[in-house]
Design an enzyme around this catalytic site. Structure first.
Site, PDB file in Angstrom:
ATOM      1  N   ASP A  38       0.878  -1.170   0.000  1.00  0.00           N
ATOM      2  CA  ASP A  38       0.000   0.000   0.000  1.00  0.00           C
ATOM      3  C   ASP A  38       0.920   1.226   0.000  1.00  0.00           C
ATOM      4  O   ASP A  38       2.074   1.137   0.416  1.00  0.00           O
ATOM      5  CB  ASP A  38      -0.863  -0.053   1.265  1.00  0.00           C
ATOM      6  CG  ASP A  38      -1.412   1.312   1.656  1.00  0.00           C
ATOM      7  OD1 ASP A  38      -2.111   1.901   0.827  1.00  0.00           O
ATOM      8  OD2 ASP A  38      -1.151   1.765   2.784  1.00  0.00           O
ATOM      9  N   ASP A 284      -1.487  -0.693   6.094  1.00  0.00           N
ATOM     10  CA  ASP A 284      -1.713  -0.140   7.427  1.00  0.00           C
ATOM     11  C   ASP A 284      -3.163   0.253   7.690  1.00  0.00           C
ATOM     12  O   ASP A 284      -3.568   0.389   8.834  1.00  0.00           O
ATOM     13  CB  ASP A 284      -0.853   1.115   7.625  1.00  0.00           C
ATOM     14  CG  ASP A 284      -1.373   2.285   6.797  1.00  0.00           C
ATOM     15  OD1 ASP A 284      -1.743   2.053   5.632  1.00  0.00           O
ATOM     16  OD2 ASP A 284      -1.432   3.404   7.316  1.00  0.00           O
ATOM     17  N   ASP A 288      -7.052  -1.326   3.638  1.00  0.00           N
ATOM     18  CA  ASP A 288      -6.168  -2.417   3.240  1.00  0.00           C
ATOM     19  C   ASP A 288      -6.622  -3.759   3.800  1.00  0.00           C
ATOM     20  O   ASP A 288      -6.111  -4.807   3.393  1.00  0.00           O
ATOM     21  CB  ASP A 288      -4.727  -2.164   3.734  1.00  0.00           C
ATOM     22  CG  ASP A 288      -4.152  -0.893   3.154  1.00  0.00           C
ATOM     23  OD1 ASP A 288      -4.391  -0.634   1.963  1.00  0.00           O
ATOM     24  OD2 ASP A 288      -3.466  -0.170   3.894  1.00  0.00           O
TER      25      ASP A 288
HETATM   26  P1  ADP Z   1      -4.775   5.269  -0.063  1.00  0.00           P
HETATM   27  O1  ADP Z   1      -4.871   3.897  -0.688  1.00  0.00           O
HETATM   28  O2  ADP Z   1      -3.640   6.030  -0.656  1.00  0.00           O
HETATM   29  O3  ADP Z   1      -4.707   5.192   1.444  1.00  0.00           O
HETATM   30  P2  ADP Z   1      -7.602   6.193  -0.041  1.00  0.00           P
HETATM   31  O4  ADP Z   1      -8.398   5.104  -0.691  1.00  0.00           O
HETATM   32  O5  ADP Z   1      -7.725   6.340   1.432  1.00  0.00           O
HETATM   33  O6  ADP Z   1      -6.067   6.112  -0.513  1.00  0.00           O
HETATM   34  O7  ADP Z   1      -8.024   7.579  -0.695  1.00  0.00           O
HETATM   35  C1  ADP Z   1      -7.907   7.771  -2.089  1.00  0.00           C
HETATM   36  C2  ADP Z   1      -8.096   9.199  -2.476  1.00  0.00           C
HETATM   37  O8  ADP Z   1      -9.387   9.675  -2.100  1.00  0.00           O
HETATM   38  C3  ADP Z   1      -7.143  10.165  -1.831  1.00  0.00           C
HETATM   39  O9  ADP Z   1      -5.887  10.190  -2.477  1.00  0.00           O
HETATM   40  C4  ADP Z   1      -7.904  11.471  -1.997  1.00  0.00           C
HETATM   41  O10 ADP Z   1      -7.724  11.978  -3.298  1.00  0.00           O
HETATM   42  C5  ADP Z   1      -9.349  11.067  -1.821  1.00  0.00           C
HETATM   43  N1  ADP Z   1      -9.833  11.315  -0.446  1.00  0.00           N
HETATM   44  C6  ADP Z   1     -10.293  10.362   0.415  1.00  0.00           C
HETATM   45  N2  ADP Z   1     -10.658  10.910   1.589  1.00  0.00           N
HETATM   46  C7  ADP Z   1     -10.423  12.252   1.495  1.00  0.00           C
HETATM   47  C8  ADP Z   1     -10.589  13.363   2.390  1.00  0.00           C
HETATM   48  N3  ADP Z   1     -11.062  13.243   3.630  1.00  0.00           N
HETATM   49  N4  ADP Z   1     -10.227  14.581   1.946  1.00  0.00           N
HETATM   50  C9  ADP Z   1      -9.719  14.739   0.704  1.00  0.00           C
HETATM   51  N5  ADP Z   1      -9.535  13.735  -0.175  1.00  0.00           N
HETATM   52  C10 ADP Z   1      -9.896  12.501   0.190  1.00  0.00           C
HETATM   53 MG    MG Z   2      -2.486   3.238   3.825  1.00  0.00          MG
END
Ligand code: ADP
Ligand code: MG
Length: 339
Positions: A38, A284, A288
């Site tokens: 991740d 983490d 995931d």
């Molecule tokens: P990762 O696999 O990198 O942990 P996430 O699935 O948690 O990614 O989130 C993917 C994308 O969704 C982020 O890169 C962002 O663009 C958007 N996003 C999710 N939650 C938020 C939030 N609270 N504020 C702004 N953008 C968000």
């Molecule tokens: Mg992560």
């Protein structure tokens, strides 16, 4: 391996803060051929900071925009949310309100913990906030004193402004158009490994926040060491393709899968297992856990999320990716397969 060897292996692991859930898990690790990481919080520190902001087509001030953004993000647990709140607090002169002061808090606290450690009485929380996994947040902000003379004119009602924060999918879902200027700016920042958060009021994007989450210092070395051991290394992330590729390039990772919702991460694991390979997943976050559960060897890093820890076969208590190598080498040693 003898039961004694397994006991010794488990003990050595424990001394590194590596928790192994059973002898089977210890055995499987020496057969890993493919390892999937991740991005956010696993390869990166998971403590993102806003490094650049640009306003678009608005007479509103940066402070006004940040008030609106914070109003939504205080109700999100996402690591990006604390980056936005911290930046807003500093810009608005609330930077001194950090508990413990200075950089200490942002260095030790993570995600929601950072926002909890901070006094947030300057934020007027938005109403009806909706978090959309992998996309962003939206909600309604009531115009208050700090916005009373705001050039941000609420369109939806006499008092309230609809505010939308997030990525391209979020804007697409809400029917908010992305101008060429916004797109060009994001393209630039994403090539520099930033994740961009667009801020829209009503139907118009008024700002873009470029957020940087630095790589863990050991990440590059660990990826190289895994490749030397003959493992295929993959990156999966919910983040956008351009940022994901820029990060992967820094780590010399060729296999990238971006814009993955949590379900898609698990699908990716199953797809890789399809070729009869033993697949490990290192992650983490809550998002995931399906992938950690689907993998032959699930490895949860850091203090992680409870759900991630539960889904994993290995828990790395220290937030150090070197321990992925330690775990694999230990399994190889215990099962006599050191190359
Ligand atoms: P990762 O696999 O990198 O942990 P996430 O699935 O948690 O990614 O989130 C993917 C994308 O969704 C982020 O890169 C962002 O663009 C958007 N996003 C999710 N939650 C938020 C939030 N609270 N504020 C702004 N953008 C968000
Ligand atoms: Mg992560």
């Amino acid at each position: 391996a003898t039961p004694t060897a397994v006991m010794v292996g488990t003990g050595v692991a424990a001394s590194h803060g590596i928790l192994i859930k059973g002898a089977d898990a210890l055995e499987r690790a020496h057969r890993i051929r493919t390892i999937v990481f991740d991005k956010t919080g696993t390869l990166t520190r998971g403590k993102p900071v806003v490094t650049d902001v640009r306003l678009f087509d608005t007479e509103a001030s940066l402070n006004e925009v940040m008030h609106l953004a914070a109003a939504l993000e205080v109700q999100s647990e996402h690591p990006l949310a604390s980056a936005v709140i911290n930046f807003a607090a500093e810009g608005l002169g609330y930077g001194q309100q950090r508990v413990g002061g200075g950089a200490k808090v942002s260095a030790s606290a993570k995600g929601a913990a950072t926002s909890q450690a901070r006094r947030l009485d300057w934020v007027r929380p938005a109403k009806d906030v909706l978090s959309i996994a992998g996309k962003g947040v939206l909600g309604w902000v009531v115009a208050g004193p700090e916005l009373s003379r705001s050039p941000i004119k609420p369109k939806e009602g006499p008092q309230d402004a609809k505010v939308v924060l997030g990525n391209k999918q979020m804007m697409a879902d809400e029917g908010i158009p992305i101008s060429k200027a916004v797109d060009d700016y994001m393209r630039d920042m994403e090539a520099k490994c930033c994740t961009c958060v667009m801020v829209a009021v009503g139907a118009a994007i008024v700002a873009v926040l470029a957020v940087t989450d630095p790589l863990k210092p050991e990440a590059r070395g660990v990826v190289a060491a895994l490749a030397r051991r003959g493992l295929a290394v993959h990156l999966v992330t919910g983040d956008n393709w351009r940022t994901a590729r820029a990060i992967a390039e820094q780590l010399a990772i060729i296999n990238v899968c971006a814009e993955c919702l949590p379900g898609a991460k698990a699908d990716k694991i199953r797809q890789l297992q399809g070729s009869k390979k033993v697949v490990a997943m290192v992650g983490d976050g809550v998002n995931d856990s399906p992938a950690l559960a689907a993998a032959d060897v699930g490895i949860a890093v850091g203090s992680g999320t409870d759900i991630a820890i539960e889904a994993a076969d290995y828990v790395l208590m220290r937030d150090d990716l070197e321990d992925v190598l330690v775990a694999i080498d230990l399994s190889r040693k215990t099962f006599n397969r050191i190359r």
